[in-house]
Write an enzyme that holds these catalytic residues in place. Sequence first.
Site, short mmCIF file in Angstrom:
data_model
loop_
_atom_site.label_atom_id
_atom_site.label_comp_id
_atom_site.label_asym_id
_atom_site.label_seq_id
_atom_site.Cartn_x
_atom_site.Cartn_y
_atom_site.Cartn_z
CG ASP A 202 61.42 60.49 2.26
OD1 ASP A 202 61.90 61.09 3.30
OD2 ASP A 202 61.77 60.09 1.01
CG HIS A 516 56.89 66.84 6.19
ND1 HIS A 516 55.81 67.06 5.17
CD2 HIS A 516 57.38 66.06 5.23
CE1 HIS A 516 55.63 67.24 4.08
NE2 HIS A 516 56.63 65.85 4.36
CG ASP A 562 54.85 72.15 15.51
OD1 ASP A 562 55.02 71.55 16.46
OD2 ASP A 562 55.27 71.18 14.64
CD GLU A 571 61.01 64.94 5.00
OE1 GLU A 571 61.38 66.69 4.20
OE2 GLU A 571 60.87 64.41 4.99
#
Length: 593
Positions: A202, A516, A562, A571
């Site tokens: 993120d 991720h 994955d 992530e």
Amino acid sequence: MKVLGMRRGKCSAIVAAIISIALIMTACDNNGEVKPSNEGEINRVNPIEESNVKMIAVNQVGYSIKDPKIAVFIGKAESFYVINKATGESMFTGKIGGYKTDVSSGDEVGYGDFSQLQQPGTYYISVQGKFRSSDFIIAERPYKDVKNAMLKAFYYQRCGIALEEEYAGIWQHDICHADDGYLYDKQGVNVDTTGGWHDAGDYGKYVVPAAKAVADLMWAYEICPESFSEQINIPESGNGVPDALNEVRYELEWMLKMQDTSTGGVYHKVATLNFPGFIMPEADKDKRYINSISATATADFAAAMAMGHRVYKDIDESFADVMLEASQKAWQWLDANPDVPGFKNPQGVNSGEYGDSNDRDERFWAAVELYRSTGQQKYHDYIEANYEDASFSKTSFGWSAVGGYGTVSYLTMDKDKTNPNIYDYLTAQFMAEANRLVGIWSNDGYKVALGPNDYYWGSNGEVMNRAMCLIFANNVEPNNKYIEAARDQLSYILGRNALGQCYLTGFGAKPIMHPHHRPSEADGIEQPVPGMLSGGPNSGRQDPTAEKEIPAGTPPAKCFVDNVGSYSTNEIAIYWNSPAVFVAAYFDRQVSN
Ligand code: G3I
Ligand code: 9MR
Ligand code: ZN
């Protein structure tokens, strides 16, 4: 065990030739299935030996010339061959033994030791030509590229600037989040908190994990500065400062902006209210809010800044002094706020939280680093009053449990500055943990220092944290078992595991392809940003993709997919990469005698 292809005897040359011819006629895909280069029966090197080998797990990057070299065989077989990829020649053959059931994966595993093979080159391991491993190298410094790539990954996480093609290549992007951020509890008040690294997959920026990440990288530099001589092509390269410290400084300078100058308290985070979609950072235009001052952020900040003073004082004295002053101001806030509830995202905020109800470990770490950097008695008084506090671990290196950082700093400072009772207590605690990890490692089928209950969110980061612990332990009480165990943790993340997965992007025969990680997904480029360590198996399967793709009852060591959707197993995070840089740097510089 015979080291073939090395002896000059006529007999062995014939045997080697027979084996080589049998193997040259095979081609292999990455799944280890060996197929004849033309149709027909699979070629068998030694048809008399049966085998039901399902996989051969190796360190998919490689092994250092003089280091132990062990392959893990899943399923029964008697012998194995180490094949020179360039020539097809079998350079070593040995017996597979020590079979046992690995608790965390349920696999029946055996071991093949080819440590005697010390000839540099690219190899793979074969069992009767039916199965082969991924390729790997034997070299003087097999981990140099991995180390540099994992360090460069922090550059790719930079926020507040454009990543220019000159440094970022195909993973370039325009400037992002150039107006971070706005005080959440004082709507609209802008405080410049631009810069630093995106936390993970993120785009949030959080002081607590940031402190761990910078501490790991600064420790790596302090323990083996010679591992950081190469430049990694970032904008500051060539300025006379090691690039590792150039990169860390980019985060430290952001952290300094997160301190409230009037109180000394440190804001916990700056992020959007909700996690954005899978868009490029420069496309993320939602307002980014600064959330409240917290004790864990303030204490972690104080520790990291005091450590920064130590590391940078001979490189940039004024920067070092700014950090020490900020650290002492943060301590004043801690002193004035001894009992503060752990940070919680306020109503309406759903991005990362990094909540932690116990800030005693963070305060302990801060006191040790401030004492080490200033020598002031008040910090040692705090250590003396709290070192036996059983509410927090003195040996862990997790983002929410940082007591190990305080311990190792106390045990490695000038011993004359320490109190013998405290020193001995912390030594006993630390060595007991290191020996506990050695016990787990020696029993585990894949030689990883994780018990079956340790496969939780970020388990690969914890594997690297535990390798750091073992390396520090060897500094406190030298014993090669700690180094052997630590090195096997690197082999684990680089492919010698129950999934035959290299958990790094850009490396290994089976690399991470779908992390991720928003930029890697949104940039339309097949190859993810390289050098990023995936969080790894998580028996909690704590996301919808993991629940869907990983069947219930899957053994802990195999609870991984994955898949870009699996944020609880796949992530990436700056504080999983940071201990990995520490470990790779240690074994890059550590040319075993
Ligand atoms: O430590 C306990 C362990 O004792 C227990 O056996 C196990 C049982 O599942 O749980 C363990 O706690 C887990 C903890 O991570 C370990 O650090 C929690 O279940 C798990 O929920 C927690 O997940 C955290 C996650 O955010 C959700 O809060 C991760 O640590 C943390 O790394 C992750 O951080 C996210 C940021 O919020 C946002 N940015 C990405 C970043 C990485 O995914
Ligand atoms: O992408 C987010 C990741 O960084 C976090 O670690 C994770 C857990 O907090 O949440 C991810 O965001 C997801 C959100 O939690 C639920 N909706 C889907 C989001 C993207 O996967
Ligand atoms: Zn950004």
